[in-house]
Design an enzyme around this catalytic site. Sequence first.
Site, PDB file in Angstrom:
ATOM      1  N   LYS A 109       0.823  -1.215   0.000  1.00  0.00           N
ATOM      2  CA  LYS A 109       0.000   0.000   0.000  1.00  0.00           C
ATOM      3  C   LYS A 109       0.863   1.273   0.000  1.00  0.00           C
ATOM      4  O   LYS A 109       0.387   2.343  -0.340  1.00  0.00           O
ATOM      5  CB  LYS A 109      -0.982  -0.020   1.159  1.00  0.00           C
TER       6      LYS A 109
HETATM    7  C1  LIG Z   1      -4.391  -4.519   0.797  1.00  0.00           C
HETATM    8  C2  LIG Z   1      -3.612  -5.793   0.668  1.00  0.00           C
HETATM    9  C3  LIG Z   1      -3.961  -6.773  -0.285  1.00  0.00           C
HETATM   10  C4  LIG Z   1      -5.178  -6.647  -1.187  1.00  0.00           C
HETATM   11  O1  LIG Z   1      -5.051  -5.640  -2.159  1.00  0.00           O
HETATM   12  P1  LIG Z   1      -6.360  -5.074  -2.888  1.00  0.00           P
HETATM   13  O2  LIG Z   1      -5.885  -3.942  -3.716  1.00  0.00           O
HETATM   14  O3  LIG Z   1      -7.274  -4.627  -1.783  1.00  0.00           O
HETATM   15  O4  LIG Z   1      -6.942  -6.173  -3.683  1.00  0.00           O
HETATM   16  C5  LIG Z   1      -3.159  -7.907  -0.384  1.00  0.00           C
HETATM   17  N1  LIG Z   1      -2.103  -8.097   0.431  1.00  0.00           N
HETATM   18  C6  LIG Z   1      -1.739  -7.182   1.361  1.00  0.00           C
HETATM   19  C7  LIG Z   1      -0.563  -7.464   2.241  1.00  0.00           C
HETATM   20  C8  LIG Z   1      -2.474  -6.003   1.512  1.00  0.00           C
HETATM   21  O5  LIG Z   1      -2.110  -5.108   2.449  1.00  0.00           O
END
Ligand SMILES: *Cc1c(COP(=O)(O)O)cnc(C)c1O
Length: 488
Positions: A109
């Site tokens: 993120k």
């Molecule tokens: C947020 C997240 C995801 C999922 O990503 P999306 O964009 O919501 O599909 C997968 N793995 C981790 C570690 C995350 O923090």
Amino acid sequence: MRFYSTRNDSETVSAAQAIVQGLSKEGGLFVPEAFPQVDLEEVCALPDYPAMAAHILQKFLTEYSEAFLTSAAQNAYGPSFHGKAGQLSKVSDGLFALELWHGPTCAFKDYALQLMPHLLVEGKKILGRQELTYILVATSGDTGKAALAGYQDIPGIKITVFYPADGTSQVQRMQMTTQAGENVAVFAVNGNFDDAQTDVKKAFADKELEAELAQRNVRLSSANSINWGRLVPQIVYYFAAYQQLVQSNAIALGEPVDFCVPTGNFGDILAGYYAKRMGLPVHKLVCASNRNNVLTEFLRTGVYDARRQFYRTTSPSMDILVSSNLERLLYHMSGSAQKVAGWMDQLAREGYYQVDEDCLAKIQEVFAAGCADDVAAAGQLREVFEKDGYLCDTHTAVAFHAAKEYAGQAADAVPMVVLSTANPYKFPKDVLAALGQTAPEDEFEAMDALAGYTGTRPPEELRGLQGALERFDKTIRPEEITAVARMA
Ligand SMILES: *Cc1c(COP(=O)(O)O)cnc(C)c1O
């Protein structure tokens, strides 16, 4: 470039409006009116990740100056990524991991949240808006920290994060409560994530509060993943992965590649779809889910049914029943804002919808799906470590499972890139358990045990938290969230 709403394509907004506003008036998501094309050879010749980011962003954010985008990308993906932004690692023949966890909070993120604040500030400037943006975030863990780190000391912005008092890991909590910055605050909330989320949504919907804050020139905003400014930075690393495959002679320029993505809100994988539509030779996008496998069923049958039990898993960032970003894909695949509005309305009222056959066929041309429960994911984590010497986290393990299952069925094998979304040291206890080791209760001890067992090293951003001063130690009731919002 102009942007439509997924629920109304009779009017458009600019990129700055899409980013500052977040959601359309009708509650739809903003989507670009066209897919800008890239010259693959040109992109693959770009010198580094920030240059690639500026190049891709420019195609969508046409009102933002090139100079601004270049410096924003350099700031966002500079030293805090340790020179490893978009790093690709080979796992075994034909199988690669795109390591998206070398950023400041050790999860993918960061790619969106290190850049998005700059896009927001510049967007406000472009639109001539002077207000203070007050961001409220309810988090179950990862998003809160990434948002705090991204918005720390950004002018014109204040951010408060609410996390469930007993719902995060020790490390997740400490990542948030130790956050530096003059414009940040963090509260524990008595209750679970949904309680916190419900009251944050109430604050957003509170007209009285909105009017009161407007008088003081304050506007509430969220940092959630449906903002176009969060999605667009994620397109970049698909190109970065491809560049490295070409440079290492794993493929020749123009040859196709598969990507497998551990999915929750469908933002990360959707960015891969945009990359494909821009000209990246993506063969299939494999959507990997944990036991909350609504998307697996949808991509196989065309029925999206959220009326089911919610499970807590060892991949908590994928524990989601309503994947908001799917709405964007439905718009692009059906080409009809009216249809999308109908499906979303039915989802809100009845908890499910079914797309038509034509739409499903188009989706299945590009997407495949697989899922793994905690036991299968743990088995996969252990296998990848013991066979290939590659250590991954619990979310990425779900994707390795889906990738291998897909490769086993696919007639036309092409190289597979698995998106690795979190550093394994973010979840040291579950990772140790998956490796068949007894995990110590304390997470810092678990990090040390994991390091000892695997011969890898925990990142300083996590290991260094032990004993750090927790600045924020207040616990509130969910009903008090509105009062906190009022104190902007
Ligand atoms: C947020 C997240 C995801 C999922 O990503 P999306 O964009 O919501 O599909 C997968 N793995 C981790 C570690 C995350 O923090």
